[in-house]
Write a protein that holds these residues in place. Structure first.
Motif, PDB file in Angstrom:
ATOM      1  N   LEU A 116       0.834  -1.201   0.000  1.00  0.00           N
ATOM      2  CA  LEU A 116       0.000   0.000   0.000  1.00  0.00           C
ATOM      3  C   LEU A 116       0.873   1.256   0.000  1.00  0.00           C
ATOM      4  CD1 LEU A 116      -2.704   1.511   0.282  1.00  0.00           C
ATOM      5  CD2 LEU A 116      -2.484   1.214   2.769  1.00  0.00           C
ATOM      6  N   HIS A 117       1.899   1.269   0.838  1.00  0.00           N
ATOM      7  CA  HIS A 117       2.809   2.419   0.871  1.00  0.00           C
ATOM      8  C   HIS A 117       3.452   2.624  -0.495  1.00  0.00           C
ATOM      9  CE1 HIS A 117       5.789   5.270   2.293  1.00  0.00           C
ATOM     10  NE2 HIS A 117       6.744   4.505   1.787  1.00  0.00           N
ATOM     11  N   LEU A 118       3.863   1.550  -1.140  1.00  0.00           N
ATOM     12  CA  LEU A 118       4.473   1.654  -2.466  1.00  0.00           C
ATOM     13  C   LEU A 118       3.508   2.284  -3.467  1.00  0.00           C
ATOM     14  CD1 LEU A 118       6.829   0.931  -4.416  1.00  0.00           C
ATOM     15  CD2 LEU A 118       5.651  -1.234  -4.812  1.00  0.00           C
ATOM     16  N   ALA A 119       2.268   1.813  -3.482  1.00  0.00           N
ATOM     17  CA  ALA A 119       1.278   2.368  -4.415  1.00  0.00           C
ATOM     18  C   ALA A 119       1.068   3.849  -4.168  1.00  0.00           C
ATOM     19  CB  ALA A 119      -0.037   1.604  -4.292  1.00  0.00           C
ATOM     20  N   GLU A 120       1.071   4.259  -2.906  1.00  0.00           N
ATOM     21  CA  GLU A 120       0.873   5.671  -2.578  1.00  0.00           C
ATOM     22  C   GLU A 120       2.086   6.506  -2.958  1.00  0.00           C
ATOM     23  OE1 GLU A 120      -2.213   5.030   1.174  1.00  0.00           O
ATOM     24  OE2 GLU A 120      -0.062   5.278   1.552  1.00  0.00           O
ATOM     25  N   VAL A 121       3.285   5.939  -2.835  1.00  0.00           N
ATOM     26  CA  VAL A 121       4.502   6.646  -3.238  1.00  0.00           C
ATOM     27  C   VAL A 121       4.531   6.835  -4.753  1.00  0.00           C
ATOM     28  CG1 VAL A 121       7.013   6.438  -3.436  1.00  0.00           C
ATOM     29  CG2 VAL A 121       5.894   5.976  -1.251  1.00  0.00           C
ATOM     30  N   ILE A 122       4.176   5.796  -5.481  1.00  0.00           N
ATOM     31  CA  ILE A 122       4.227   5.874  -6.951  1.00  0.00           C
ATOM     32  C   ILE A 122       3.146   6.806  -7.491  1.00  0.00           C
ATOM     33  CG2 ILE A 122       3.884   4.539  -9.072  1.00  0.00           C
ATOM     34  CD1 ILE A 122       5.277   2.211  -7.637  1.00  0.00           C
ATOM     35  N   ASP A 123       1.901   6.609  -7.090  1.00  0.00           N
ATOM     36  CA  ASP A 123       0.801   7.517  -7.415  1.00  0.00           C
ATOM     37  C   ASP A 123       0.808   7.915  -8.889  1.00  0.00           C
ATOM     38  OD1 ASP A 123      -1.431   9.091  -6.985  1.00  0.00           O
ATOM     39  OD2 ASP A 123      -0.270  10.857  -6.404  1.00  0.00           O
ATOM     40  N   HIS A 124       0.756   6.908  -9.763  1.00  0.00           N
ATOM     41  CA  HIS A 124       0.781   7.147 -11.214  1.00  0.00           C
ATOM     42  C   HIS A 124      -0.430   6.454 -11.830  1.00  0.00           C
ATOM     43  CE1 HIS A 124       2.096   7.170 -15.392  1.00  0.00           C
ATOM     44  NE2 HIS A 124       3.135   7.937 -15.070  1.00  0.00           N
ATOM     45  N   PRO A 125      -1.126   7.094 -12.759  1.00  0.00           N
ATOM     46  CA  PRO A 125      -2.337   6.478 -13.322  1.00  0.00           C
ATOM     47  C   PRO A 125      -2.088   5.190 -14.091  1.00  0.00           C
ATOM     48  CG  PRO A 125      -1.755   8.492 -14.500  1.00  0.00           C
ATOM     49  CD  PRO A 125      -0.901   8.470 -13.279  1.00  0.00           C
ATOM     50  N   ALA A 126      -0.840   4.941 -14.500  1.00  0.00           N
ATOM     51  CA  ALA A 126      -0.539   3.714 -15.235  1.00  0.00           C
ATOM     52  C   ALA A 126      -0.045   2.600 -14.325  1.00  0.00           C
ATOM     53  CB  ALA A 126       0.506   3.978 -16.320  1.00  0.00           C
TER      54      ALA A 126
END
Length: 286
Positions: free
Chosen positions: A163-173
């Motif tokens: 979850l932290h990784l997804a929030e750090v990346i925060d990219h639509p792709a």
């Protein structure tokens, strides 16, 4: 009852072999009403033969939902993972597949937050390439099924770190490939992982597992076994194992997930047709 898009992972039919030599085996898909596959590169498709593979699949009424590859980024210093993802994006674009499935990797110092920042930097240019091609990069959560990560540095095995990784990346792709059975094999509470990650999911792998005793004690013939640390797991018929699939489906669809559910029962060939039928029935009736 929601209508779900069901697909099948091609390695279930041919392992690491070429698919174009076994197209007759895909008749089971038509019989089940399944019309799409996840292909692996470079096993079933490459940039050199993508047009040929696509034409052969279209001729038997099958499309490609996802292009997967053994593409690690974190801790991989040769650039092989990056090149596989770049190639998979181009293949997916040519085949009209909306997703490219990838893996996190290993290595590092055991600091999940540092690993997330490192990975985010590595994946950023690939996400821009994917966005331009109209493709999602999805990251599959893993466990140490192949003995490559005995220190468990792959942060994708931990839902909170993912979850932290997804929030750090925060990219639509960028989205997650939620593999509930892999979370079970990693020792995570699957229902809690689904609740945490559902808003970030863009692809789903479907199988079920049970824990078996040391030395594969209690394992049944015809199914695959895997280890993670001191624990051993066996794949089983969907809905009969330890994965709380009803909870997972509710969480995913409650978060608005409407993408593919890709079947990968991980059983021996003699069981495959029957187990795909069981899986289709399970997902169709829930």
């Amino acid at each position: 009852m929601p209508s779900r898009e069901l697909t099948v992972a091609a390695p279930e039919f041919v392992g690491t072999g070429p698919l174009v030599d076994s197209l007759d085996r895909l008749t089971v898909l038509r019989d089940l009403g399944v019309s799409a596959l996840e292909l692996w590169s470079p096993w079933q498709v490459t940039e050199d033969d993508a047009a040929e593979v696509g034409a052969a699949l279209r001729a038997v009424g099958v499309r490609v939902a996802c292009v997967s590859s053994p593409s690690y980024l974190h801790g991989e210093e040769t650039g092989t993972g990056r090149r596989l993802i770049e190639s998979s994006i181009r293949i997916a674009h040519e085949l009209g597949a909306g997703r490219v499935n990838t893996y996190f990797g290993h290595g590092g110092d055991g600091d999940d937050r540092h690993a997330a920042r490192t990975y985010a930097g590595l994946v950023a240019p690939l996400l821009d390439q994917a966005a331009e091609a109209g493709v999602l990069i999805v990251l599959e959560n893993e466990f140490d099924g192949f003995g490559h990560d005995p220190e468990h540095y792959d942060i994708s095995r931990r839902a909170a770190s993912l979850l932290h990784l997804a929030e750090v990346i925060d990219h639509p792709a960028f989205r997650l490939n939620f593999d509930a059975a892999n979370f079970a094999c990693a020792g995570e509470e699957v229902a809690k992982a689904a609740a945490l990650l559902a808003p970030h999911v863009g692809y789903v792998h479907v199988k079920d597992v049970i824990t078996v005793g040391p030395g594969h004690d209690g394992a049944a013939a015809g199914w695959n076994t895997y280890t993670d640390g001191d624990h051993t797991y066996q794949t089983v018929e969907l809905g009969t194992g330890e994965v709380p699939w009803d909870d997972v489906l509710d969480r995913l669809e409650g978060a608005g997930y409407d993408g593919p559910f890709t079947l990968e029962p991980h059983c021996q060939p003699e069981l495959l047709a029957d187990q795909l039928a069981v899986s289709v029935a399970y997902l169709t009736n829930r």
